[in-house]
Design an enzyme around this catalytic site. Sequence first.
Site, PDB file in Angstrom:
ATOM      1  N   THR A 258     -16.700 -10.340 -33.997  1.00  0.00           N
ATOM      2  CA  THR A 258     -16.728 -11.392 -34.879  1.00  0.00           C
ATOM      3  C   THR A 258     -18.095 -11.956 -34.989  1.00  0.00           C
ATOM      4  O   THR A 258     -18.847 -12.471 -35.877  1.00  0.00           O
ATOM      5  CB  THR A 258     -15.936 -12.450 -34.243  1.00  0.00           C
ATOM      6  OG1 THR A 258     -14.516 -12.115 -34.261  1.00  0.00           O
ATOM      7  CG2 THR A 258     -15.917 -13.926 -34.870  1.00  0.00           C
TER       8      THR A 258
ATOM      9  N   ASN B  94      -8.303  -2.737 -41.049  1.00  0.00           N
ATOM     10  CA  ASN B  94      -7.683  -2.875 -39.454  1.00  0.00           C
ATOM     11  C   ASN B  94      -6.109  -3.281 -39.778  1.00  0.00           C
ATOM     12  O   ASN B  94      -5.273  -2.978 -38.940  1.00  0.00           O
ATOM     13  CB  ASN B  94      -8.072  -4.346 -38.859  1.00  0.00           C
ATOM     14  CG  ASN B  94      -8.179  -5.648 -39.611  1.00  0.00           C
ATOM     15  OD1 ASN B  94      -8.911  -5.542 -40.595  1.00  0.00           O
ATOM     16  ND2 ASN B  94      -7.618  -6.556 -39.302  1.00  0.00           N
TER      17      ASN B  94
ATOM     18  N   GLN C  72     -12.776  -0.696 -36.658  1.00  0.00           N
ATOM     19  CA  GLN C  72     -11.593   0.143 -36.442  1.00  0.00           C
ATOM     20  C   GLN C  72     -11.923   1.654 -36.795  1.00  0.00           C
ATOM     21  O   GLN C  72     -10.942   2.355 -36.760  1.00  0.00           O
ATOM     22  CB  GLN C  72     -10.456  -0.290 -37.575  1.00  0.00           C
ATOM     23  CG  GLN C  72     -10.120  -1.690 -37.204  1.00  0.00           C
ATOM     24  CD  GLN C  72      -9.257  -1.855 -36.015  1.00  0.00           C
ATOM     25  OE1 GLN C  72      -8.769  -0.798 -35.516  1.00  0.00           O
ATOM     26  NE2 GLN C  72      -9.078  -3.162 -35.337  1.00  0.00           N
TER      27      GLN C  72
ATOM     28  N   SER D  30     -16.974  -3.200 -31.711  1.00  0.00           N
ATOM     29  CA  SER D  30     -16.267  -4.098 -30.780  1.00  0.00           C
ATOM     30  C   SER D  30     -15.884  -3.050 -29.737  1.00  0.00           C
ATOM     31  O   SER D  30     -15.183  -2.123 -30.089  1.00  0.00           O
ATOM     32  CB  SER D  30     -15.338  -4.826 -31.391  1.00  0.00           C
ATOM     33  OG  SER D  30     -14.429  -5.555 -30.400  1.00  0.00           O
ATOM     34  N   ALA D  31     -16.102  -3.470 -28.465  1.00  0.00           N
ATOM     35  CA  ALA D  31     -15.741  -2.506 -27.200  1.00  0.00           C
ATOM     36  C   ALA D  31     -14.098  -2.440 -27.093  1.00  0.00           C
ATOM     37  O   ALA D  31     -13.655  -1.643 -26.640  1.00  0.00           O
ATOM     38  CB  ALA D  31     -16.511  -3.046 -26.179  1.00  0.00           C
ATOM     39  N   HIS D  32     -13.535  -3.772 -27.364  1.00  0.00           N
ATOM     40  CA  HIS D  32     -12.149  -3.801 -26.866  1.00  0.00           C
ATOM     41  C   HIS D  32     -11.145  -2.915 -27.967  1.00  0.00           C
ATOM     42  O   HIS D  32     -10.054  -2.941 -27.365  1.00  0.00           O
ATOM     43  CB  HIS D  32     -11.578  -5.178 -26.603  1.00  0.00           C
ATOM     44  CG  HIS D  32     -11.337  -5.942 -27.911  1.00  0.00           C
ATOM     45  ND1 HIS D  32     -10.260  -6.218 -28.428  1.00  0.00           N
ATOM     46  CD2 HIS D  32     -12.332  -6.772 -28.939  1.00  0.00           C
ATOM     47  CE1 HIS D  32     -10.197  -7.123 -29.342  1.00  0.00           C
ATOM     48  NE2 HIS D  32     -11.483  -7.219 -29.600  1.00  0.00           N
TER      49      HIS D  32
ATOM     50  N   THR E  87     -28.276 -14.386 -21.734  1.00  0.00           N
ATOM     51  CA  THR E  87     -28.143 -13.483 -20.743  1.00  0.00           C
ATOM     52  C   THR E  87     -27.233 -12.187 -21.207  1.00  0.00           C
ATOM     53  O   THR E  87     -26.045 -12.734 -21.448  1.00  0.00           O
ATOM     54  CB  THR E  87     -27.890 -13.905 -19.342  1.00  0.00           C
ATOM     55  OG1 THR E  87     -29.033 -15.026 -19.163  1.00  0.00           O
ATOM     56  CG2 THR E  87     -27.978 -12.859 -18.239  1.00  0.00           C
TER      57      THR E  87
ATOM     58  N   CYS F 262      -5.284 -11.087 -35.776  1.00  0.00           N
ATOM     59  CA  CYS F 262      -6.306 -12.430 -36.209  1.00  0.00           C
ATOM     60  C   CYS F 262      -5.691 -13.226 -37.242  1.00  0.00           C
ATOM     61  O   CYS F 262      -5.935 -14.289 -37.401  1.00  0.00           O
ATOM     62  CB  CYS F 262      -7.613 -12.017 -36.567  1.00  0.00           C
ATOM     63  SG  CYS F 262      -8.283 -10.909 -35.371  1.00  0.00           S
TER      64      CYS F 262
END
Length: 376
Positions: free
Chosen positions: A71, A147, A177, A197-199, A235, A322
């Site tokens: 996002t 998606n 995706q 995106s990692a998830h 960070t 989403c």
Amino acid sequence: MIYFDNASTTQISGRALKVYNEISKTCFYNSSSLHKGGVLAKTKLEKARQDILNCINGQVGDRLIFCSGATEANNMALFGLTRKNQSILVSVGEHPSVYNTAMSLLQRGNEVDFVKLNSEGTVDIDDFTQKICNKKYDLVSIMLTNNETGAINDIRSLCEIAKRANPQCVFHSDCVQAFCKIDVLVDNLGIDSISLSAHKINGPKGIGALYVKKRVGFNPIVYGGGQENNLRSGTENLPAICAFAEAAIEKCEVLKSNFENAARIRETILRRFDDKGFEYEVNGSKRGSPYVLSISLDGVKGEVLVHKLEMDDIYIGTGSACSSKSSDNRILSAMSKEKGKILGNIRLSFSANNTIDEAEIVAEKIIQYATELRNL
Ligand code: PMP
């Protein structure tokens, strides 16, 4: 439990979790610190960056900017790759993180146009070509894999068309995706920027990245201490970044066999439906991603079916998580689906953890519950 909602999120893999825990414990340092701990953290950060760049065939000088997820990456792309008064073209099929950002750019004063989808859920090439030839766009943003339907856009051709009309045009693609499911090779696609995106790839949540090709102008949207080479302050979330890289390496190693496994699962479900004479309509193209199966069932509310299945510990989705709260479905509407088909939509999405046995069980349960609901 059978989990067929992998397009909304995935379970973190054992390897990624191990890396996450190890880094959290043993390398918790701030990668900007000058001491030995900081230097070690910085080394691990740059290794993770390079590992992910390798997965997408990034070249020397290309940038990979870590951030909180796709996002944010899509927001960074649309805001960071354009200036006021520039014109932007996106498709109506984009994820809300692109679509709503484009809407916000429109409010800021940018010219924003939306390209149509065809009935298969991919970008309408005639509409795209016509728009591109009629106006000089500074930024085009078209997703690789949708998606909700799994429809795959021919990004390489779309990019060629866009750059032929305006060589200065920057081409961004939301590859969330597609990454680790089909080849996402930036040099091959010819594009300037992608979001990840990692998830969605069995990595941790809250971490993603924006890739920006070398020499493509990018202005940060998050200001602060100048981390990520002054392109995204804050960070760095090192445990999540290293776990993201681990998940990407793990998935890229077995991309082909995972793809075949997903295709078998998808086929098993559809074959079972056909064998039983069960009525359904697939949303999307036959050449789409095997990881997503979007179907519409007449006389059944997708939401009701989701809750029936959850009582058997089977988790599926309707459209995208989403946008599941909005009653209208922008993507299916753009594909000219009627209201009944939109209401009766469910999305099954797979991962390498899923099995053929699970596919058979879920197909049977869908037939059973949908038939009950239709007979009510
Ligand atoms: N783009 C697409 C195509 C997605 O499926 C998602 C996740 N639903 C996102 C962007 C947003 O990703 P994140 O959850 O990392 O913000």
